[in-house]
Scaffold this motif. Structure first.
Motif, PDB file in Angstrom:
ATOM      1  N   ILE A 126      46.597  40.673  37.316  1.00  0.00           N
ATOM      2  CA  ILE A 126      45.204  41.097  37.208  1.00  0.00           C
ATOM      3  C   ILE A 126      44.343  39.872  36.907  1.00  0.00           C
ATOM      4  O   ILE A 126      44.667  39.072  36.029  1.00  0.00           O
ATOM      5  CB  ILE A 126      45.029  42.117  36.057  1.00  0.00           C
ATOM      6  CG1 ILE A 126      45.953  43.318  36.235  1.00  0.00           C
ATOM      7  CG2 ILE A 126      43.573  42.529  35.915  1.00  0.00           C
ATOM      8  CD1 ILE A 126      45.647  44.186  37.411  1.00  0.00           C
ATOM      9  N   TRP A 147      50.696  42.246  34.220  1.00  0.00           N
ATOM     10  CA  TRP A 147      50.851  43.551  33.584  1.00  0.00           C
ATOM     11  C   TRP A 147      52.273  44.049  33.746  1.00  0.00           C
ATOM     12  O   TRP A 147      52.688  44.968  33.067  1.00  0.00           O
ATOM     13  CB  TRP A 147      49.863  44.540  34.191  1.00  0.00           C
ATOM     14  CG  TRP A 147      48.479  44.355  33.651  1.00  0.00           C
ATOM     15  CD1 TRP A 147      47.831  43.185  33.402  1.00  0.00           C
ATOM     16  CD2 TRP A 147      47.579  45.382  33.284  1.00  0.00           C
ATOM     17  NE1 TRP A 147      46.576  43.411  32.913  1.00  0.00           N
ATOM     18  CE2 TRP A 147      46.402  44.775  32.836  1.00  0.00           C
ATOM     19  CE3 TRP A 147      47.644  46.763  33.319  1.00  0.00           C
ATOM     20  CZ2 TRP A 147      45.302  45.491  32.399  1.00  0.00           C
ATOM     21  CZ3 TRP A 147      46.542  47.475  32.895  1.00  0.00           C
ATOM     22  CH2 TRP A 147      45.392  46.842  32.435  1.00  0.00           C
ATOM     23  N   HIS A 198      36.717  41.852  39.417  1.00  0.00           N
ATOM     24  CA  HIS A 198      38.110  42.224  39.177  1.00  0.00           C
ATOM     25  C   HIS A 198      38.929  42.210  40.465  1.00  0.00           C
ATOM     26  O   HIS A 198      38.512  42.775  41.483  1.00  0.00           O
ATOM     27  CB  HIS A 198      38.198  43.610  38.535  1.00  0.00           C
ATOM     28  CG  HIS A 198      37.746  43.598  37.115  1.00  0.00           C
ATOM     29  ND1 HIS A 198      36.491  43.991  36.738  1.00  0.00           N
ATOM     30  CD2 HIS A 198      38.389  43.221  35.981  1.00  0.00           C
ATOM     31  CE1 HIS A 198      36.367  43.866  35.421  1.00  0.00           C
ATOM     32  NE2 HIS A 198      37.507  43.398  34.945  1.00  0.00           N
ATOM     33  N   GLU A 222      43.200  42.428  41.778  1.00  0.00           N
ATOM     34  CA  GLU A 222      44.593  42.719  41.446  1.00  0.00           C
ATOM     35  C   GLU A 222      45.468  42.327  42.621  1.00  0.00           C
ATOM     36  O   GLU A 222      45.048  42.424  43.768  1.00  0.00           O
ATOM     37  CB  GLU A 222      44.755  44.210  41.166  1.00  0.00           C
ATOM     38  CG  GLU A 222      46.176  44.643  40.921  1.00  0.00           C
ATOM     39  CD  GLU A 222      46.293  46.150  40.811  1.00  0.00           C
ATOM     40  OE1 GLU A 222      46.691  46.785  41.808  1.00  0.00           O
ATOM     41  OE2 GLU A 222      45.988  46.678  39.731  1.00  0.00           O
ATOM     42  N   GLY A 276      45.289  34.459  35.887  1.00  0.00           N
ATOM     43  CA  GLY A 276      45.814  35.808  36.094  1.00  0.00           C
ATOM     44  C   GLY A 276      46.682  36.238  34.927  1.00  0.00           C
ATOM     45  O   GLY A 276      47.352  35.422  34.291  1.00  0.00           O
ATOM     46  N   ARG A 302      41.913  44.626  45.832  1.00  0.00           N
ATOM     47  CA  ARG A 302      43.371  44.519  45.758  1.00  0.00           C
ATOM     48  C   ARG A 302      43.853  43.621  46.892  1.00  0.00           C
ATOM     49  O   ARG A 302      43.623  43.928  48.068  1.00  0.00           O
ATOM     50  CB  ARG A 302      44.032  45.873  45.874  1.00  0.00           C
ATOM     51  CG  ARG A 302      45.566  45.759  45.967  1.00  0.00           C
ATOM     52  CD  ARG A 302      46.278  47.080  45.951  1.00  0.00           C
ATOM     53  NE  ARG A 302      46.264  47.540  44.574  1.00  0.00           N
ATOM     54  CZ  ARG A 302      46.025  48.796  44.217  1.00  0.00           C
ATOM     55  NH1 ARG A 302      45.777  49.714  45.135  1.00  0.00           N
ATOM     56  NH2 ARG A 302      46.049  49.151  42.960  1.00  0.00           N
ATOM     57  N   PHE A 350      37.779  47.460  42.037  1.00  0.00           N
ATOM     58  CA  PHE A 350      38.360  46.121  42.121  1.00  0.00           C
ATOM     59  C   PHE A 350      38.825  45.864  43.541  1.00  0.00           C
ATOM     60  O   PHE A 350      38.975  46.797  44.333  1.00  0.00           O
ATOM     61  CB  PHE A 350      39.516  45.924  41.127  1.00  0.00           C
ATOM     62  CG  PHE A 350      40.706  46.823  41.364  1.00  0.00           C
ATOM     63  CD1 PHE A 350      41.699  46.459  42.266  1.00  0.00           C
ATOM     64  CD2 PHE A 350      40.842  48.017  40.677  1.00  0.00           C
ATOM     65  CE1 PHE A 350      42.806  47.280  42.484  1.00  0.00           C
ATOM     66  CE2 PHE A 350      41.939  48.841  40.889  1.00  0.00           C
ATOM     67  CZ  PHE A 350      42.919  48.474  41.800  1.00  0.00           C
ATOM     68  N   ASN A 365      52.844  42.421  38.880  1.00  0.00           N
ATOM     69  CA  ASN A 365      51.467  42.902  38.969  1.00  0.00           C
ATOM     70  C   ASN A 365      50.535  41.948  38.219  1.00  0.00           C
ATOM     71  O   ASN A 365      50.625  41.822  37.007  1.00  0.00           O
ATOM     72  CB  ASN A 365      51.377  44.312  38.383  1.00  0.00           C
ATOM     73  CG  ASN A 365      50.072  44.980  38.685  1.00  0.00           C
ATOM     74  OD1 ASN A 365      49.260  44.462  39.449  1.00  0.00           O
ATOM     75  ND2 ASN A 365      49.846  46.123  38.088  1.00  0.00           N
ATOM     76  N   TYR A 418      49.574  31.754  39.628  1.00  0.00           N
ATOM     77  CA  TYR A 418      48.621  32.798  39.239  1.00  0.00           C
ATOM     78  C   TYR A 418      48.188  32.652  37.783  1.00  0.00           C
ATOM     79  O   TYR A 418      47.020  32.848  37.460  1.00  0.00           O
ATOM     80  CB  TYR A 418      49.201  34.186  39.498  1.00  0.00           C
ATOM     81  CG  TYR A 418      49.429  34.462  40.970  1.00  0.00           C
ATOM     82  CD1 TYR A 418      48.422  34.247  41.911  1.00  0.00           C
ATOM     83  CD2 TYR A 418      50.649  34.934  41.426  1.00  0.00           C
ATOM     84  CE1 TYR A 418      48.625  34.488  43.249  1.00  0.00           C
ATOM     85  CE2 TYR A 418      50.861  35.182  42.775  1.00  0.00           C
ATOM     86  CZ  TYR A 418      49.844  34.952  43.675  1.00  0.00           C
ATOM     87  OH  TYR A 418      50.044  35.196  45.014  1.00  0.00           O
ATOM     88  N   ASP A 449      40.623  39.245  35.593  1.00  0.00           N
ATOM     89  CA  ASP A 449      39.447  39.898  35.036  1.00  0.00           C
ATOM     90  C   ASP A 449      38.190  39.117  35.406  1.00  0.00           C
ATOM     91  O   ASP A 449      38.257  38.100  36.110  1.00  0.00           O
ATOM     92  CB  ASP A 449      39.583  40.092  33.525  1.00  0.00           C
ATOM     93  CG  ASP A 449      39.707  38.776  32.755  1.00  0.00           C
ATOM     94  OD1 ASP A 449      39.401  37.688  33.298  1.00  0.00           O
ATOM     95  OD2 ASP A 449      40.118  38.842  31.579  1.00  0.00           O
TER      96      ASP A 449
END
Length: 142
Positions: free
Chosen positions: A123, A117, A95, A97, A114, A59, A57, A121, A109, A125
Motif C-alpha cells: 500500500i 499489509w 492511494h 495498492e 510502500g 490498483r 484507490f 500486498n 517498494y 498512502d
C-alpha cells in the motif's frame, strides 16, 4: 533519461512488440489502463492499473521493466504516473495498492515508501505517493 517517453498504450498493446516481457500484456482485465515506457522508441516497460472508485484507490495489476533496462528508474517513474493519476481522481488522495508478483521487489517498494499489509500486498498512502511523484514524476506532479 532524455530518450525516455511515456504513453498510454491500452488500445495499441496488440500492435506493440512485447518480446522480452515475462507477463502476458495482451490479457487485460476490464477497465485496465496500460502505460508504456519507451527508450529510444522501443518499449522497455509497462504498468497496468485500474481505478477502484468504490474503495478510492488505484490498483496496479502488473508492472514490468525488461531486465536489461532495470536500474534506470523506470519502475519508479511508471509508479509515479499511477500515483499522480490517483491524486487527480476525486477522493483517491494518491492511494495506490499493488500485489508484488515476484520475490526481490520488496526492498524496491519499501524504498519508495510502500507498506506491506501481507507478504505481497503493498500500500502507498498519500504521503508515500506524494514523495514518489515529487521525485520521479517526469512532468512535476501533485
Amino acid at each position: 533519461m532524455r530518450d525516455v517517453t511515456f504513453d498510454v498504450v491500452t488500445e495499441k498493446i496488440q500492435s506493440l512488440n512485447i518480446n522480452g516481457f515475462i507477463f502476458d500484456w495482451h490479457q487485460l482485465v476490464p477497465n485496465e489502463i496500460l502505460i508504456g515506457a519507451f527508450l529510444n522508441s522501443s518499449l522497455v516497460g509497462l504498468i497496468g492499473f485500474i481505478r477502484n472508485y468504490q474503495s478510492l484507490f488505484n490498483r496496479v495489476i502488473l508492472i514490468e521493466i525488461q531486465s536489461e533496462n532495470r536500474g534506470l528508474g523506470l519502475g519508479a517513474t511508471l509508479l509515479s504516473l499511477v500515483m499522480q493519476d490517483a491524486f487527480l481522481q476525486d477522493g483517491f488522495e494518491g492511494h495506490v495498492e499493488l500485489i508484488s508478483k515476484s520475490d526481490g521487489t520488496e526492498i524496491f517498494y519499501e524504498h519508495l515508501g510502500g507498506k506491506f499489509w501481507s507478504p505481497q500486498n503493498v500500500i502507498f498512502d498519500t504521503q508515500a505517493s506524494k514523495l514518489v511523484v515529487e521525485k520521479h514524476y517526469p512532468w512535476r506532479g501533485v
